[in-house]
Design a protein around this motif. Structure first.
Motif, PDB file in Angstrom:
ATOM      1  N   GLU A  78     -20.218  29.069 -23.304  1.00  0.00           N
ATOM      2  CA  GLU A  78     -20.136  28.125 -24.421  1.00  0.00           C
ATOM      3  C   GLU A  78     -21.539  27.674 -24.770  1.00  0.00           C
ATOM      4  O   GLU A  78     -22.218  27.041 -23.964  1.00  0.00           O
ATOM      5  CB  GLU A  78     -19.265  26.914 -24.068  1.00  0.00           C
ATOM      6  N   TYR A  79     -21.974  28.065 -25.954  1.00  0.00           N
ATOM      7  CA  TYR A  79     -23.282  27.665 -26.468  1.00  0.00           C
ATOM      8  C   TYR A  79     -23.038  26.782 -27.688  1.00  0.00           C
ATOM      9  O   TYR A  79     -22.487  27.257 -28.685  1.00  0.00           O
ATOM     10  CB  TYR A  79     -24.114  28.880 -26.882  1.00  0.00           C
ATOM     11  N   ASN A  80     -23.421  25.536 -27.602  1.00  0.00           N
ATOM     12  CA  ASN A  80     -23.289  24.610 -28.723  1.00  0.00           C
ATOM     13  C   ASN A  80     -21.860  24.580 -29.274  1.00  0.00           C
ATOM     14  O   ASN A  80     -21.631  24.653 -30.462  1.00  0.00           O
ATOM     15  CB  ASN A  80     -24.299  24.946 -29.824  1.00  0.00           C
ATOM     16  N   LYS A  81     -20.902  24.524 -28.366  1.00  0.00           N
ATOM     17  CA  LYS A  81     -19.481  24.371 -28.657  1.00  0.00           C
ATOM     18  C   LYS A  81     -18.828  25.617 -29.248  1.00  0.00           C
ATOM     19  O   LYS A  81     -17.776  25.564 -29.869  1.00  0.00           O
ATOM     20  CB  LYS A  81     -19.216  23.156 -29.540  1.00  0.00           C
ATOM     21  N   GLY A  82     -19.455  26.783 -29.050  1.00  0.00           N
ATOM     22  CA  GLY A  82     -18.890  28.031 -29.542  1.00  0.00           C
ATOM     23  C   GLY A  82     -19.307  29.195 -28.666  1.00  0.00           C
ATOM     24  O   GLY A  82     -20.077  29.039 -27.727  1.00  0.00           O
ATOM     25  N   GLU A 120     -13.893  25.771 -22.862  1.00  0.00           N
ATOM     26  CA  GLU A 120     -12.627  25.729 -23.595  1.00  0.00           C
ATOM     27  C   GLU A 120     -12.830  25.844 -25.105  1.00  0.00           C
ATOM     28  O   GLU A 120     -12.103  26.574 -25.788  1.00  0.00           O
ATOM     29  CB  GLU A 120     -11.879  24.441 -23.255  1.00  0.00           C
ATOM     30  N   ARG A 121     -13.818  25.142 -25.635  1.00  0.00           N
ATOM     31  CA  ARG A 121     -14.033  25.199 -27.090  1.00  0.00           C
ATOM     32  C   ARG A 121     -14.497  26.582 -27.524  1.00  0.00           C
ATOM     33  O   ARG A 121     -14.054  27.102 -28.546  1.00  0.00           O
ATOM     34  CB  ARG A 121     -15.061  24.147 -27.517  1.00  0.00           C
ATOM     35  N   ALA A 122     -15.393  27.176 -26.750  1.00  0.00           N
ATOM     36  CA  ALA A 122     -15.877  28.522 -27.085  1.00  0.00           C
ATOM     37  C   ALA A 122     -14.722  29.513 -27.095  1.00  0.00           C
ATOM     38  O   ALA A 122     -14.628  30.371 -27.973  1.00  0.00           O
ATOM     39  CB  ALA A 122     -16.949  28.958 -26.097  1.00  0.00           C
ATOM     40  N   HIS A 144     -10.468  28.783 -17.844  1.00  0.00           N
ATOM     41  CA  HIS A 144     -11.689  28.075 -18.235  1.00  0.00           C
ATOM     42  C   HIS A 144     -12.407  27.704 -16.942  1.00  0.00           C
ATOM     43  O   HIS A 144     -12.026  26.742 -16.276  1.00  0.00           O
ATOM     44  CB  HIS A 144     -11.370  26.783 -19.003  1.00  0.00           C
TER      45      HIS A 144
END
Length: 180
Positions: A78-82, A120-122, A144
Motif C-alpha cells: 500500500e503506497y499512499n492508500k493505493g 486493505e485500501r490498496a 491483509h
C-alpha cells in the motif's frame, strides 16, 4: 491430472519485499504446483512508444504467463492508500495485449504492508482495477498482512497462526476455483 501452474505478481520490486515473501508462502501453502513469479520490471506505459514500437517483449512475456497459468496470485503493498505504480503499470500494459489473458482467470488478491490495516485500501483499489479484465477474483478470505516486516521467520514462513490459517484457506479456495 497435470500439475497446476500458479503465477505470482508482486507489486513490489525488491527481491526481499514482504509482498514477494507472501506470494512464496502462498505458493507453499497452495501445495504441489509449478510456481512462477513474474517480473514487473516493465517500461512505463507510453501510448506513443506503443504506437512506434509495439508491445515490449517483457509485456508480451507477462501476458503469456498470465494466459498460460491455471491461476494468478497478486500481492500488493500500500503506497499512499493505493497499489504500487509498478503494479498499475503492469496492468495497464497487459490491457494493451491481444487475447484478454485475464478473462475468466482465477485470481487471489492479497496485500502486505507496514500499517495495521495490512494494505486493505490498496487491495480494495486493486480489485476495482481488475474489473475491466473480467477475471474470477476470489472474495475471500481477505488476506491483509499487517506489520508485515515482523510476520515471517528466517525461512520465509508466516509466524502467526491466524495468518497461516487465513492464507491456507485462501489457497484452498483458489484450488477449488480452478477446479470449478
Amino acid at each position: 491430472m497435470a500439475q497446476l501452474t500458479l503465477l505470482g505478481l508482486s507489486g513490489a520490486l525488491r527481491q526481499d519485499s514482504t509482498n514477494s515473501k507472501l506470494l512464496r508462502e502462498a505458493a507453499r501453502l497452495f501445495g504441489e504446483c509449478t510456481y512462477v513469479e513474474a517480473s514487473l520490471r516493465l517500461p512505463l506505459y507510453d501510448g506513443d512508444a506503443e504506437s512506434a514500437q509495439g508491445i515490449p517483449s517483457e509485456v508480451a512475456v507477462l501476458a503469456e504467463q498470465i494466459a498460460s497459468a491455471d491461476a494468478v496470485v497478486i500481492s500488493t503493498p500500500e503506497y499512499n492508500k493505493g497499489p504500487s505504480g509498478v503494479l498499475k503499470n503492469a496492468l495497464d500494459w497487459v490491457s494493451r495485449t491481444k487475447d484478454a489473458p485475464w478473462k475468466s482467470k482465477p485470481v487471489a488478491v492479497m496485500s502486505a504492508a507496514a500499517g495495521r490495516a495490512g494494505g486493505e485500501r490498496a487491495q480494495m483499489v486493486l480489485r476495482g482495477f481488475m474489473v475491466p479484465f473480467q477475471p474470477r477474483i476470489l472474495q475471500g478470505p481477505e488476506m491483509h498482512l499487517a506489520d508485515s516486516s515482523n510476520q515471517f521467520d528466517d525461512n520465509g514462513q508466516l509466524v502467526s497462526e491466524f495468518y497461516q490459517k487465513t492464507l491456507t484457506q485462501l489457497m484452498q479456495n483458489l484450488r477449488d476455483e480452478i477446479a470449478r
